[in-house]
Design a protein around this motif. Structure first.
Motif, PDB file in Angstrom:
ATOM      1  N   VAL A  96       0.822  -0.876  -0.210  1.00 29.35           N
ATOM      2  CA  VAL A  96      -0.195  -0.506  -0.189  1.00 29.35           C
ATOM      3  C   VAL A  96       0.808   1.368   0.132  1.00 29.35           C
ATOM      4  O   VAL A  96       0.368   2.241  -0.320  1.00 29.35           O
ATOM      5  CB  VAL A  96      -1.008   0.393   1.580  1.00 29.35           C
ATOM      6  N   SER A  97       1.942   1.220   1.112  1.00 30.00           N
ATOM      7  CA  SER A  97       3.142   2.387   0.800  1.00 30.00           C
ATOM      8  C   SER A  97       3.394   2.817  -0.668  1.00 30.00           C
ATOM      9  O   SER A  97       3.394   4.049  -0.670  1.00 30.00           O
ATOM     10  CB  SER A  97       4.226   2.153   2.134  1.00 30.00           C
ATOM     11  N   ALA A  98       4.062   1.853  -1.512  1.00 31.31           N
ATOM     12  CA  ALA A  98       4.324   1.738  -2.368  1.00 31.31           C
ATOM     13  C   ALA A  98       3.609   2.734  -3.595  1.00 31.31           C
ATOM     14  O   ALA A  98       3.814   4.107  -3.819  1.00 31.31           O
ATOM     15  CB  ALA A  98       4.878   0.787  -3.582  1.00 31.31           C
ATOM     16  N   TRP A  99       2.061   2.329  -3.183  1.00 30.31           N
ATOM     17  CA  TRP A  99       1.574   3.546  -3.865  1.00 30.31           C
ATOM     18  C   TRP A  99       1.036   4.682  -3.345  1.00 30.31           C
ATOM     19  O   TRP A  99       1.202   5.660  -4.281  1.00 30.31           O
ATOM     20  CB  TRP A  99      -0.208   2.361  -4.302  1.00 30.31           C
ATOM     21  N   VAL A 100       0.565   4.302  -2.412  1.00 29.70           N
ATOM     22  CA  VAL A 100       0.543   5.867  -1.501  1.00 29.70           C
ATOM     23  C   VAL A 100       1.514   6.930  -1.377  1.00 29.70           C
ATOM     24  O   VAL A 100       1.931   8.622  -1.723  1.00 29.70           O
ATOM     25  CB  VAL A 100       0.224   6.092  -0.339  1.00 29.70           C
ATOM     26  N   ASP A 101       2.669   6.484  -1.670  1.00 28.74           N
ATOM     27  CA  ASP A 101       3.933   7.653  -1.829  1.00 28.74           C
ATOM     28  C   ASP A 101       3.795   7.593  -2.798  1.00 28.74           C
ATOM     29  O   ASP A 101       5.356   8.769  -3.674  1.00 28.74           O
ATOM     30  CB  ASP A 101       5.285   6.687  -1.512  1.00 28.74           C
ATOM     31  N   SER A 102       3.062   7.549  -4.289  1.00 27.26           N
ATOM     32  CA  SER A 102       3.589   7.567  -5.828  1.00 27.26           C
ATOM     33  C   SER A 102       2.460   8.924  -5.820  1.00 27.26           C
ATOM     34  O   SER A 102       1.815   9.108  -5.166  1.00 27.26           O
ATOM     35  CB  SER A 102       2.866   7.022  -6.578  1.00 27.26           C
ATOM     36  N   GLU A 103       2.165  10.149  -7.437  1.00 24.76           N
ATOM     37  CA  GLU A 103       1.758  10.339  -7.547  1.00 24.76           C
ATOM     38  C   GLU A 103       0.498  10.110  -8.522  1.00 24.76           C
ATOM     39  O   GLU A 103      -0.624  10.344  -8.068  1.00 24.76           O
ATOM     40  CB  GLU A 103       2.478  10.927  -9.211  1.00 24.76           C
ATOM     41  N   ALA A 104      -0.110   8.691  -7.396  1.00 21.73           N
ATOM     42  CA  ALA A 104      -0.724   7.990  -8.448  1.00 21.73           C
ATOM     43  C   ALA A 104      -1.536   8.156  -7.126  1.00 21.73           C
ATOM     44  O   ALA A 104      -2.841   7.877  -7.185  1.00 21.73           O
ATOM     45  CB  ALA A 104      -0.898   6.752  -8.360  1.00 21.73           C
ATOM     46  N   PHE A 105      -1.773   8.154  -5.984  1.00 19.73           N
ATOM     47  CA  PHE A 105      -2.680   9.129  -4.522  1.00 19.73           C
ATOM     48  C   PHE A 105      -3.274  10.012  -4.437  1.00 19.73           C
ATOM     49  O   PHE A 105      -4.118   9.317  -4.446  1.00 19.73           O
ATOM     50  CB  PHE A 105      -1.371   9.069  -3.820  1.00 19.73           C
ATOM     51  N   SER A 106      -3.799  10.636  -4.982  1.00 17.19           N
ATOM     52  CA  SER A 106      -4.255  11.618  -4.962  1.00 17.19           C
ATOM     53  C   SER A 106      -4.563  11.888  -6.744  1.00 17.19           C
ATOM     54  O   SER A 106      -4.109  12.240  -7.634  1.00 17.19           O
ATOM     55  CB  SER A 106      -3.721  12.765  -4.579  1.00 17.19           C
ATOM     56  N   ALA A 107      -5.787  12.562  -6.876  1.00 19.24           N
ATOM     57  CA  ALA A 107      -6.364  12.846  -8.222  1.00 19.24           C
ATOM     58  C   ALA A 107      -5.432  14.144  -8.833  1.00 19.24           C
ATOM     59  O   ALA A 107      -4.921  13.769 -10.246  1.00 19.24           O
ATOM     60  CB  ALA A 107      -7.783  13.464  -8.292  1.00 19.24           C
ATOM     61  N   ASP A 108      -4.894  15.470  -8.055  1.00 15.49           N
ATOM     62  CA  ASP A 108      -3.818  16.292  -8.351  1.00 15.49           C
ATOM     63  C   ASP A 108      -2.219  15.830  -8.590  1.00 15.49           C
ATOM     64  O   ASP A 108      -1.587  16.391  -8.759  1.00 15.49           O
ATOM     65  CB  ASP A 108      -4.416  17.368  -7.716  1.00 15.49           C
TER      66      ASP A 108
END
Length: 194
Positions: free
Chosen positions: A103-115
Motif C-alpha cells: 500500500v505504501s508504494a502506491w500512496v507514496d506515488s503521484e497516483a495517490f491523489s487526483a492532483d
C-alpha cells in the motif's frame, strides 16, 4: 484545546472495506503472515513467498499490491483538502497507519491523489506499522510516536475509525475522535479542536 500546541494523529485519509469483507481479504492475503508483514516482523519478500505457498502459485509484487489496494474504497478529495488546511492553520498533522510496503508504494506515488500528489504532501510526519514494528492498538505504537514527536498525550487529537484504536489512545491520555468508516469528518474535526 484551543490555544494549546496541538498535533493531529490521523489514520483517516481513506475509507476502507469493513467487517466480513476485511476478514476474508485478510485471510486470503495470508492471515498471520499479513500481520507479520504489517508489523515489519517479516520482510516483504518473506511475505510474498508465504502467500505463494498458501495459494500454490507465484505472485508478483504488483499482484499483491493490486489485492491490497482492493481493501481501500476511496480517498475523498475533501479529506485531503482538510488535511492541507489543518497544516496551513498551524496544526502538526501526523499519519499513524497500520499498513504494509504494498500500500505504501502506491500512496507514496503521484497516483495517490487526483492532483498527482503523494500522501507525504498532506502530512508533516508519517508513522507506518511495518516501519515502526508496532500495530495499532498496541500502546507502544502511540508511545513511539509521542516520543519521536516530543509531544504529550494531552496535546494530541487522535482520529481513527477503529474503536479499539481510539480506546487504546484514550487510555494513554490522547483526545480521540472515532468517525464511522467512510463518514465525512472534515467539519466535525473542528468541534474537537475548540
Amino acid at each position: 484545546l484551543s490555544g494549546k500546541r496541538f498535533a493531529l494523529l490521523i489514520d483517516e485519509a481513506h475509507s476502507s472495506q469493513g467487517g466480513k469483507t476485511t476478514a476474508r481479504m485478510h485471510e486470503a492475503l495470508g492471515g498471520k503472515a499479513a500481520d507479520a508483514d504489517t508489523t515489519g516482523k517479516i520482510s516483504e519478500e518473506e511475505y510474498r513467498r508465504e502467500v505463494c505457498r498458501k495459494i500454490g502459485r507465484e505472485v508478483t509484487f504488483e499482484e499483491l499490491q493490486h489485492c491490497w489496494l482492493g481493501y481501500m474504497k476511496e480517498i475523498p478529495e475533501r479529506n485531503l483538502v482538510t488535511l492541507r488546511n489543518l497544516k496551513k492553520q498551524g496544526y502538526r498533522v501526523i499519519l499513524l497507519s497500520n499498513t504494509n510496503p504494498y500500500v505504501s508504494a502506491w500512496v507514496d506515488s503521484e497516483a495517490f491523489s487526483a492532483d498527482g500528489h503523494p500522501i507525504g504532501d498532506y502530512f508533516d510526519a508519517m508513522y507506518r506499522s511495518y516501519e515502526v514494528k508496532y500495530m495499532k492498538p498496541d500502546e507502544n505504537f502511540f508511545r513511539y510516536v509521542l516520543s519521536q514527536e516530543k509531544i504529550m498525550p494531552e496535546e494530541c487529537l487522535f482520529i481513527d475509525d477503529g474503536p479499539r484504536n481510539c480506546c487504546a489512545a484514550s487510555e494513554l491520555g490522547l483526545f480521540t475522535y472515532c468517525p464511522q468508516n467512510g463518514e465525512d469528518w472534515c467539519d466535525k474535526i473542528y468541534e474537537h479542536l475548540k
